[in-house]
Scaffold this motif. Structure first.
Motif, mmCIF file in Angstrom:
data_model
loop_
_atom_site.group_PDB
_atom_site.id
_atom_site.type_symbol
_atom_site.label_atom_id
_atom_site.label_comp_id
_atom_site.label_asym_id
_atom_site.label_seq_id
_atom_site.Cartn_x
_atom_site.Cartn_y
_atom_site.Cartn_z
ATOM 1 N N VAL A 1 -2.289 -3.781 6.762
ATOM 2 C CA VAL A 1 -1.067 -3.157 7.257
ATOM 3 C C VAL A 1 -0.008 -3.275 6.165
ATOM 4 C CG1 VAL A 1 0.739 -3.174 9.017
ATOM 5 C CG2 VAL A 1 -1.616 -3.731 9.653
ATOM 6 N N GLU A 2 0.479 -2.126 5.734
ATOM 7 C CA GLU A 2 1.563 -2.089 4.755
ATOM 8 C C GLU A 2 2.813 -1.595 5.466
ATOM 9 O OE1 GLU A 2 2.246 -2.980 1.464
ATOM 10 O OE2 GLU A 2 0.453 -4.145 1.925
ATOM 11 N N LEU A 3 3.861 -2.385 5.367
ATOM 12 C CA LEU A 3 5.115 -2.076 6.039
ATOM 13 C C LEU A 3 6.089 -1.447 5.055
ATOM 14 C CD1 LEU A 3 5.467 -5.446 7.946
ATOM 15 C CD2 LEU A 3 4.414 -3.331 8.766
ATOM 16 N N LYS A 4 6.812 -0.465 5.525
ATOM 17 C CA LYS A 4 7.810 0.224 4.718
ATOM 18 C C LYS A 4 9.070 0.440 5.556
ATOM 19 C CE LYS A 4 4.900 0.729 1.342
ATOM 20 N NZ LYS A 4 4.963 -0.266 0.309
ATOM 21 N N ALA A 5 10.184 0.616 4.860
ATOM 22 C CA ALA A 5 11.444 1.039 5.468
ATOM 23 C C ALA A 5 12.054 2.035 4.487
ATOM 24 C CB ALA A 5 12.354 -0.148 5.736
ATOM 25 N N VAL A 6 11.433 3.202 4.412
ATOM 26 C CA VAL A 6 11.781 4.208 3.406
ATOM 27 C C VAL A 6 12.052 5.550 4.084
ATOM 28 C CG1 VAL A 6 10.501 3.081 1.542
ATOM 29 C CG2 VAL A 6 9.317 4.717 3.006
ATOM 30 N N SER A 7 12.707 6.456 3.338
ATOM 31 C CA SER A 7 13.016 7.759 3.922
ATOM 32 C C SER A 7 11.751 8.582 4.154
ATOM 33 C CB SER A 7 14.011 8.519 3.044
ATOM 34 O OG SER A 7 13.512 8.650 1.742
ATOM 35 N N ASP A 8 10.771 8.472 3.242
ATOM 36 C CA ASP A 8 9.523 9.210 3.380
ATOM 37 C C ASP A 8 8.359 8.384 2.841
ATOM 38 O OD1 ASP A 8 10.418 11.863 4.332
ATOM 39 O OD2 ASP A 8 11.470 11.934 2.400
ATOM 40 N N ILE A 9 7.220 8.520 3.487
ATOM 41 C CA ILE A 9 5.987 7.951 2.948
ATOM 42 C C ILE A 9 5.531 8.869 1.819
ATOM 43 C CG2 ILE A 9 3.550 7.478 3.439
ATOM 44 C CD1 ILE A 9 5.352 5.394 4.655
ATOM 45 N N LEU A 10 5.288 8.292 0.667
ATOM 46 C CA LEU A 10 4.911 9.042 -0.526
ATOM 47 C C LEU A 10 3.442 8.802 -0.876
ATOM 48 C CD1 LEU A 10 8.061 8.204 -2.674
ATOM 49 C CD2 LEU A 10 7.636 10.282 -1.340
ATOM 50 N N PRO A 11 2.863 9.648 -1.707
ATOM 51 C CA PRO A 11 1.474 9.434 -2.135
ATOM 52 C C PRO A 11 1.236 8.064 -2.771
ATOM 53 C CG PRO A 11 2.160 11.653 -2.698
ATOM 54 C CD PRO A 11 3.386 10.946 -2.187
ATOM 55 N N ILE A 12 2.219 7.490 -3.434
ATOM 56 C CA ILE A 12 2.060 6.164 -4.029
ATOM 57 C C ILE A 12 1.843 5.093 -2.955
ATOM 58 C CG2 ILE A 12 4.533 5.614 -4.158
ATOM 59 C CD1 ILE A 12 1.919 4.724 -6.836
ATOM 60 N N HIS A 13 2.413 5.301 -1.771
ATOM 61 C CA HIS A 13 2.207 4.359 -0.664
ATOM 62 C C HIS A 13 0.764 4.436 -0.163
ATOM 63 C CE1 HIS A 13 6.728 5.086 -0.162
ATOM 64 N NE2 HIS A 13 6.567 3.920 -0.758
ATOM 65 N N ASP A 14 0.235 5.663 -0.076
ATOM 66 C CA ASP A 14 -1.180 5.841 0.284
ATOM 67 C C ASP A 14 -2.070 5.142 -0.749
ATOM 68 O OD1 ASP A 14 -0.289 7.480 2.333
ATOM 69 O OD2 ASP A 14 -1.179 9.306 1.543
ATOM 70 N N ALA A 15 -1.753 5.349 -2.030
ATOM 71 C CA ALA A 15 -2.552 4.747 -3.106
ATOM 72 C C ALA A 15 -2.518 3.222 -3.026
ATOM 73 C CB ALA A 15 -2.044 5.219 -4.470
ATOM 74 N N GLN A 16 -1.369 2.666 -2.724
ATOM 75 C CA GLN A 16 -1.244 1.211 -2.583
ATOM 76 C C GLN A 16 -2.154 0.718 -1.462
ATOM 77 O OE1 GLN A 16 2.568 -0.085 -1.069
ATOM 78 N NE2 GLN A 16 2.274 -2.175 -1.800
ATOM 79 N N LEU A 17 -2.094 1.368 -0.318
ATOM 80 C CA LEU A 17 -2.909 0.966 0.824
ATOM 81 C C LEU A 17 -4.399 1.106 0.511
ATOM 82 C CD1 LEU A 17 -3.100 0.008 3.747
ATOM 83 C CD2 LEU A 17 -2.820 2.383 4.463
ATOM 84 N N LEU A 18 -4.800 2.230 -0.073
ATOM 85 C CA LEU A 18 -6.203 2.429 -0.415
ATOM 86 C C LEU A 18 -6.687 1.402 -1.431
ATOM 87 C CD1 LEU A 18 -6.246 6.323 -0.564
ATOM 88 C CD2 LEU A 18 -7.462 4.876 1.098
ATOM 89 N N THR A 19 -5.838 1.020 -2.371
ATOM 90 C CA THR A 19 -6.191 -0.014 -3.355
ATOM 91 C C THR A 19 -6.466 -1.345 -2.659
ATOM 92 O OG1 THR A 19 -4.918 1.038 -5.113
ATOM 93 C CG2 THR A 19 -5.347 -1.321 -5.352
ATOM 94 N N TYR A 20 -5.583 -1.751 -1.769
ATOM 95 C CA TYR A 20 -5.776 -3.018 -1.050
ATOM 96 C C TYR A 20 -7.023 -2.960 -0.174
ATOM 97 C CZ TYR A 20 -0.986 -4.214 -2.434
ATOM 98 O OH TYR A 20 0.162 -4.498 -3.136
ATOM 99 N N MET A 21 -7.257 -1.816 0.462
ATOM 100 C CA MET A 21 -8.456 -1.664 1.288
ATOM 101 C C MET A 21 -9.708 -1.853 0.444
ATOM 102 S SD MET A 21 -7.185 1.577 3.618
ATOM 103 C CE MET A 21 -8.818 1.994 4.218
ATOM 104 N N LYS A 22 -9.714 -1.274 -0.734
ATOM 105 C CA LYS A 22 -10.881 -1.388 -1.611
ATOM 106 C C LYS A 22 -11.061 -2.826 -2.095
ATOM 107 C CE LYS A 22 -13.087 0.490 -5.687
ATOM 108 N NZ LYS A 22 -13.145 1.603 -6.626
ATOM 109 N N LEU A 23 -9.995 -3.427 -2.582
ATOM 110 C CA LEU A 23 -10.100 -4.776 -3.154
ATOM 111 C C LEU A 23 -10.437 -5.836 -2.111
ATOM 112 C CD1 LEU A 23 -7.153 -4.725 -5.714
ATOM 113 C CD2 LEU A 23 -9.609 -4.461 -6.175
ATOM 114 N N LEU A 24 -10.025 -5.614 -0.865
ATOM 115 C CA LEU A 24 -10.283 -6.583 0.196
ATOM 116 C C LEU A 24 -11.452 -6.171 1.098
ATOM 117 C CD1 LEU A 24 -6.577 -7.356 1.083
ATOM 118 C CD2 LEU A 24 -8.196 -8.890 -0.067
ATOM 119 N N SER A 25 -12.146 -5.093 0.737
ATOM 120 C CA SER A 25 -13.272 -4.574 1.528
ATOM 121 C C SER A 25 -12.884 -4.368 2.987
ATOM 122 C CB SER A 25 -14.480 -5.515 1.423
ATOM 123 O OG SER A 25 -14.916 -5.596 0.093
#
Length: 136
Positions: free
Chosen positions: A80-104
């Motif tokens: 779970v990645e928490l944000k308080a931003v005006s818009d979810i950006l592609p970099i936020h998706d990339a961050q989440l996908l990176t953590y998902m991969k590294l943590l299986s």
């Protein structure tokens, strides 16, 4: 045994916790405030999690310090990645996908508390091949 259905149920519970936090706090606060309140809400709901821990990264057998920090790792299955931003950006998706991969982790959720409605517009769920290979 973990299944797609059980992981979907856990996702539902986490989004419910975020909705509860958002209902009480509303939008407009810093991410750190929502993070602390999510921790309290998960404790109330007796959901196991790790918070703000350093995500390990290994390259050719060597630990590399890349300073990745996962907001919440639920039941060693769900990022779970928490944000308080005006818009979810592609970099936020990339961050989440990176953590998902590294943590299986088969599934991840982006939650943006700077939205009017967490359920309709303030969350985004991502899955990977690990999820697709789980029994239904």
């Amino acid at each position: 045994m973990i299944t797609q259905q059980s992981l979907n149920q856990l996702t539902f519970e986490i989004i419910g916790a975020a909705i509860e936090v958002h209902k009480i706090l509303g939008k407009g606060l810093l991410e750190s405030v929502y993070h602390k309140c999510m921790i309290e809400e998960l404790k109330i709901r007796k959901i196991n999690f790790k918070s703000e821990f350093k995500v390990p990264f290994n390259y050719k057998g060597n630990n590399v310090d890349v300073d990745f920090r996962c907001d919440l790792f639920i039941e060693d299955l769900l990022i779970v990645e928490l944000k308080a931003v005006s818009d979810i950006l592609p970099i936020h998706d990339a961050q989440l996908l990176t953590y998902m991969k590294l943590l299986s982790a088969p599934k991840g959720i982006l939650i943006n508390f700077n939205s009017n409605n967490i359920f309709r517009e303030g969350q985004k769920t991502l899955v990977n091949d690990l999820f697709k290979n789980l029994p239904k």
